[in-house]
Scaffold this active site. Structure first.
Site, PDB file in Angstrom:
ATOM      1  N   CYS A  64      -4.151   0.735  -2.533  1.00  0.00           N
ATOM      2  CA  CYS A  64      -4.013  -0.505  -1.764  1.00  0.00           C
ATOM      3  C   CYS A  64      -2.892  -1.365  -2.354  1.00  0.00           C
ATOM      4  O   CYS A  64      -2.560  -1.268  -3.540  1.00  0.00           O
ATOM      5  CB  CYS A  64      -5.288  -1.320  -1.829  1.00  0.00           C
ATOM      6  SG  CYS A  64      -6.723  -0.562  -1.067  1.00  0.00           S
ATOM      7  N   GLU A  67       0.426   5.269   0.499  1.00  0.00           N
ATOM      8  CA  GLU A  67      -0.497   6.325   0.914  1.00  0.00           C
ATOM      9  C   GLU A  67      -0.021   7.689   0.441  1.00  0.00           C
ATOM     10  O   GLU A  67       1.142   7.856   0.048  1.00  0.00           O
ATOM     11  CB  GLU A  67      -0.657   6.272   2.445  1.00  0.00           C
ATOM     12  CG  GLU A  67      -1.283   4.947   2.880  1.00  0.00           C
ATOM     13  CD  GLU A  67      -1.560   4.846   4.379  1.00  0.00           C
ATOM     14  OE1 GLU A  67      -1.117   5.734   5.142  1.00  0.00           O
ATOM     15  OE2 GLU A  67      -2.224   3.873   4.771  1.00  0.00           O
ATOM     16  N   CYS A  77     -10.425  -4.815  -0.151  1.00  0.00           N
ATOM     17  CA  CYS A  77     -11.565  -3.887  -0.231  1.00  0.00           C
ATOM     18  C   CYS A  77     -12.360  -4.160  -1.512  1.00  0.00           C
ATOM     19  O   CYS A  77     -11.912  -4.884  -2.418  1.00  0.00           O
ATOM     20  CB  CYS A  77     -11.077  -2.440  -0.190  1.00  0.00           C
ATOM     21  SG  CYS A  77     -10.386  -1.846  -1.746  1.00  0.00           S
ATOM     22  N   CYS A 110     -10.609  -3.303  -4.895  1.00  0.00           N
ATOM     23  CA  CYS A 110      -9.582  -4.294  -5.282  1.00  0.00           C
ATOM     24  C   CYS A 110     -10.243  -5.572  -5.800  1.00  0.00           C
ATOM     25  O   CYS A 110      -9.758  -6.198  -6.745  1.00  0.00           O
ATOM     26  CB  CYS A 110      -8.657  -4.595  -4.117  1.00  0.00           C
ATOM     27  SG  CYS A 110      -7.534  -3.225  -3.744  1.00  0.00           S
ATOM     28  N   ASN A 149       0.831  -1.198   0.000  1.00  0.00           N
ATOM     29  CA  ASN A 149       0.000   0.000   0.000  1.00  0.00           C
ATOM     30  C   ASN A 149       0.870   1.253   0.000  1.00  0.00           C
ATOM     31  O   ASN A 149       1.914   1.314   0.653  1.00  0.00           O
ATOM     32  CB  ASN A 149      -1.016  -0.001   1.149  1.00  0.00           C
ATOM     33  CG  ASN A 149      -0.428  -0.140   2.531  1.00  0.00           C
ATOM     34  OD1 ASN A 149       0.594  -0.788   2.715  1.00  0.00           O
ATOM     35  ND2 ASN A 149      -1.053   0.458   3.513  1.00  0.00           N
ATOM     36  N   GLU A 163      -3.017  -4.522  -3.050  1.00  0.00           N
ATOM     37  CA  GLU A 163      -3.506  -5.452  -4.079  1.00  0.00           C
ATOM     38  C   GLU A 163      -3.496  -4.815  -5.460  1.00  0.00           C
ATOM     39  O   GLU A 163      -3.050  -5.405  -6.442  1.00  0.00           O
ATOM     40  CB  GLU A 163      -4.931  -5.921  -3.748  1.00  0.00           C
ATOM     41  CG  GLU A 163      -5.055  -6.708  -2.466  1.00  0.00           C
ATOM     42  CD  GLU A 163      -5.357  -5.836  -1.266  1.00  0.00           C
ATOM     43  OE1 GLU A 163      -4.775  -4.736  -1.160  1.00  0.00           O
ATOM     44  OE2 GLU A 163      -6.153  -6.255  -0.417  1.00  0.00           O
TER      45      GLU A 163
HETATM   46  N1  THU Z   1      -5.212  -1.466   2.529  1.00  0.00           N
HETATM   47  C1  THU Z   1      -4.680  -2.267   1.579  1.00  0.00           C
HETATM   48  O1  THU Z   1      -3.614  -1.971   1.025  1.00  0.00           O
HETATM   49  N2  THU Z   1      -5.307  -3.406   1.273  1.00  0.00           N
HETATM   50  C2  THU Z   1      -6.427  -3.868   1.898  1.00  0.00           C
HETATM   51  O2  THU Z   1      -6.913  -4.930   1.588  1.00  0.00           O
HETATM   52  C3  THU Z   1      -7.072  -3.053   2.926  1.00  0.00           C
HETATM   53  C4  THU Z   1      -6.455  -1.739   3.204  1.00  0.00           C
HETATM   54  C5  THU Z   1      -4.490  -0.242   2.906  1.00  0.00           C
HETATM   55  C6  THU Z   1      -5.129   1.045   2.496  1.00  0.00           C
HETATM   56  C7  THU Z   1      -4.540   1.984   3.512  1.00  0.00           C
HETATM   57  O3  THU Z   1      -3.253   2.378   3.061  1.00  0.00           O
HETATM   58  C8  THU Z   1      -4.339   1.132   4.753  1.00  0.00           C
HETATM   59  O4  THU Z   1      -4.353  -0.211   4.309  1.00  0.00           O
HETATM   60  C9  THU Z   1      -5.360   1.332   5.836  1.00  0.00           C
HETATM   61  O5  THU Z   1      -6.627   1.153   5.383  1.00  0.00           O
END
Ligand code: THU
Length: 164
Positions: free
Chosen positions: A80, A71, A119, A122, A69, A82
């Site tokens: 994310c 940000e 999520c 994804c 991930n 994925e």
């Molecule tokens: N996140 C993912 O990368 N994958 C997931 O399946 C759920 C959430 C990340 C998004 C954000 O950067 C952090 O996790 C918190 O939600």
């Protein structure tokens, strides 16, 4: 006068999946992919949530592509793990299929107890690459206490639009 007969029926969707209690129980290829996803957690850039997610995609040429991930201060601009992994894999190997994706999440390299579940956005992207491949794509969700394996995207996104 015609009496209307009852035609409404209650239906149910049942989803089967495999639960493992450790990575060691898995088949070697899945074990390798799970290890790659866990290693990818270290490349997460999560200064806001501090939740580190790693993903690894296995392509039909046996290559594995990692993602994590990423940000951003403008929150919706982040991505994310994925989708980072899938888009990188598709960009690198545009003519290959995605066979499987593994996902691991936690804080600073320490896996969360519960499996990391993707999520909705994804899942939709997984659905599209599965449709593009015309073959099932499996999803492995890793936690420290248990691991779940789903054999196809339909199992985590029932009633998929344009399924294989
Ligand atoms: N996140 C993912 O990368 N994958 C997931 O399946 C759920 C959430 C990340 C998004 C954000 O950067 C952090 O996790 C918190 O939600």
């Amino acid at each position: 006068m015609k009496i209307q007969t009852q035609t409404m029926t209650q239906k149910e969707i049942r989803i089967g999946y495999t639960e493992y209690s450790s990575i060691a129980e898995m088949q070697p290829a899945d074990r390798e992919l799970a290890s790659e996803a866990i290693a990818a957690m270290n490349n997460a850039y999560a200064p806001y949530s501090h939740f580190h997610v790693g993903a690894a995609v296995r392509m039909s040429n046996s290559q594995i592509v990692r993602g994590s991930n990423q940000e951003n201060a403008a929150f919706p601009s982040g991505l994310c793990a994925e989708r980072t992994a899938m888009f990188a894999a598709a960009a690198k190997y545009p003519d290959k299929d995605m066979q499987s994706i593994a996902i691991a999440g936690g804080v600073y390299g320490r896996l969360a107890e519960q499996p990391a579940t993707p999520c909705g956005a994804c899942r939709q992207v997984m659905a599209q690459y599965q449709t593009k491949a015309g073959k099932p794509m499996s999803i492995i969700m890793i936690g420290s206490k248990k691991i779940w394996k789903f054999d196809r995207v339909d199992d985590i996104l029932p009633l998929i639009f344009d399924s294989i």
